[in-house]
Design an enzyme around this catalytic site. Structure first.
Site, short mmCIF file in Angstrom:
data_model
loop_
_atom_site.label_atom_id
_atom_site.label_comp_id
_atom_site.label_asym_id
_atom_site.label_seq_id
_atom_site.Cartn_x
_atom_site.Cartn_y
_atom_site.Cartn_z
N ARG A 37 0.86 -1.18 0.00
CA ARG A 37 0.00 0.00 0.00
C ARG A 37 0.90 1.24 0.00
O ARG A 37 1.47 1.60 1.02
CB ARG A 37 -0.92 -0.03 1.24
CG ARG A 37 -1.61 1.29 1.51
CD ARG A 37 -2.70 1.14 2.55
NE ARG A 37 -2.26 0.55 3.81
CZ ARG A 37 -1.60 1.21 4.77
NH1 ARG A 37 -1.27 2.47 4.59
NH2 ARG A 37 -1.28 0.62 5.88
N HIS A 86 -3.24 4.36 4.99
CA HIS A 86 -4.39 3.47 5.13
C HIS A 86 -5.65 4.14 4.60
O HIS A 86 -6.41 3.55 3.82
CB HIS A 86 -4.57 3.10 6.60
CG HIS A 86 -5.78 2.28 6.88
ND1 HIS A 86 -5.93 0.99 6.42
CD2 HIS A 86 -6.93 2.57 7.55
CE1 HIS A 86 -7.11 0.52 6.81
NE2 HIS A 86 -7.74 1.46 7.50
N TYR A 100 4.53 4.64 11.32
CA TYR A 100 4.84 3.22 11.46
C TYR A 100 5.65 2.64 10.30
O TYR A 100 5.90 1.43 10.27
CB TYR A 100 3.54 2.41 11.64
CG TYR A 100 2.49 2.64 10.58
CD1 TYR A 100 2.51 1.95 9.37
CD2 TYR A 100 1.45 3.55 10.79
CE1 TYR A 100 1.54 2.15 8.41
CE2 TYR A 100 0.47 3.76 9.84
CZ TYR A 100 0.51 3.06 8.65
OH TYR A 100 -0.45 3.27 7.70
#
Length: 397
Positions: A276, A280, A289
């Site tokens: 990805r 998100h 992260y």
């Protein structure tokens, strides 16, 4: 007589009785195991056998999909979408899932799979209506053979199994393809769906898009399995591990799995290793992260660039083809932008539409109360409308 006392029990070297023959596996696990490395076609000799028409079709859909993702993301910044989970970087998975199905088949997407729905032929505005907040879903699932975009993780998987099993019982030649992210494999629905599908030999294909993270949680904190594809063996179905950024490989693996399901061979679990590129959703800060260097490494394995190299090597990337492809993608984006910039005409009474096939008494009372409030507002009345019970009583014959 207990199970271990049944005839046929064997004794081991210590003299103790072992289980009788009935314990033995019903299938040989070896053919179910996935490859040690993700299956690839691009950059290998096998790529030379690929149909040029398929390659150009995949490329056009990838370019179109990338532009769709970019435009939808821009609409969130303009306040025209409440949220958008981008599939940038995962376009090969999305497009291959759509193209592997026949018209009679069903697609069961997750919330990130709007592109798969669009690639299957759904109106882009209808695909985004849920994310705009206008409707429960923006299209008729039966008309398009696309289940509603599923926001709760993995709950669409048992639905896919149920539909596929029911279709087989009815004698319908239908396959269901259910899409889920790596995070969804940690949900109970995932395991229940796989178990039912394998026991019933339902004509369903499970596509796991392993993009590395369940929001901010890396895969290593979710599963210690050699791969997610290995989970298939525990349920008695084949597991396939494939490079999710290799569009032809994705198309081949999914097509084979669909054909296997249609011919009575049962379900398949396909794990597509992808990434990805975007956050998100537009509400997420991915820098918390993961590092920029990690993202850049995956950009070098971009699905469009990988397929472009193959097309160039085979002299299939002509100027006219490139121009037509990019013009088509821009026309899609422009139409989407224009239509999404128009304020939707919403009817509050639609809140009660398509919730149940037959409305419950409580919903009927709520609908009566809302209609009374809307009528009073339209008439410019200021008095309190009748209660739901009073309105319902007054409407009875």
């Amino acid at each position: 007589m207990t199970v271990l006392e049944q005839p046929g029990s064997s004794r081991n070297k210590s003299g103790l009785s072992g289980p009788p023959p009935a314990w033995r596996p019903r299938v040989d696990p070896a053919p179910l195991l996935p490859d040690a490395e993700p299956y690839r076609l691009l950059g290998t000799e096998a790529a030379r056998r690929l149909d040029p028409g398929l390659l150009t079709r995949l490329y056009a859909q990838l370019v179109r999909g990338r532009r769709f993702n970019a435009q939808a993301t821009a609409l969130t910044r303009q306040g025209r979408l409440a949220v958008y989970p981008s599939s940038t970087g995962q376009e090969a998975c999305e497009v291959a899932a759509a193209l592997a199905l026949e018209d009679r088949d069903w697609l069961f997407p997750s919330y990130r799979d709007t592109l798969a729905a669009v690639a299957r032929g759904l109106d882009p505005v209808q695909a985004l209506t849920l994310l705009r907040g206008d409707w429960h879903t923006g299209y008729d699932p039966r008309e398009h053979r696309i289940a509603p975009l599923c926001t709760p993780l993995a709950t669409q998987l048992p639905h896919a199994v149920g539909l596929a099993h029911a279709a087989r019982l009815k004698g319908d030649d239908v396959v269901a393809l259910a899409m889920v992210g790596d995070g969804g494999t940690s949900e109970g629905d995932f395991h229940e769906a796989l178990n039912f599908a394998a026991v019933w030999q339902a004509p369903v294909v499970f596509l796991v898009q392993n993009n590395g993270f369940a929001i901010s949680v890396p895969l290593a904190k979710q599963s210690a399995a050699p791969s997610l594809a290995h989970k298939a063996v525990g349920y008695g179905m084949p597991g396939r591990l494939v490079d999710g950024n290799d569009a032809p490989a994705m198309h081949e693996v999914l097509t084979e799995a669909v054909q296997r399901a249609r011919s009575g061979g049962g379900p398949t679990l396909v794990e597509a290793v992808t990434y990805r590129i975007e956050a998100h959703t537009n509400a997420d800060d991915a820098t918390r992260y993961r590092t920029d260097s990690e993202v850049e490494t995956w950009r070098e394995h971009d699905p469009i660039a990988l397929l472009e190299s193959e097309l160039e090597a085979r002299d299939l990337l002509t100027e006219k083809f490139l121009r037509d492809t990019r013009d088509g993608a821009e026309q899609l984006a422009a139409a989407l932008r224009d239509r999404m910039n128009q304020d939707a005409e919403l009817d509050p009474m639609d809140l009660f539409t398509h919730v149940y096939a037959e409305q419950t008494g409580q919903l009927r009372e709520q609908a009566v109360q809302l209609r009374a409030e809307l009528d009073a507002e339209a008439a410019g009345h200021t008095e309190e409308p009748a209660t739901a019970a009073e309105s319902a009583e007054g409407n009875r014959p």
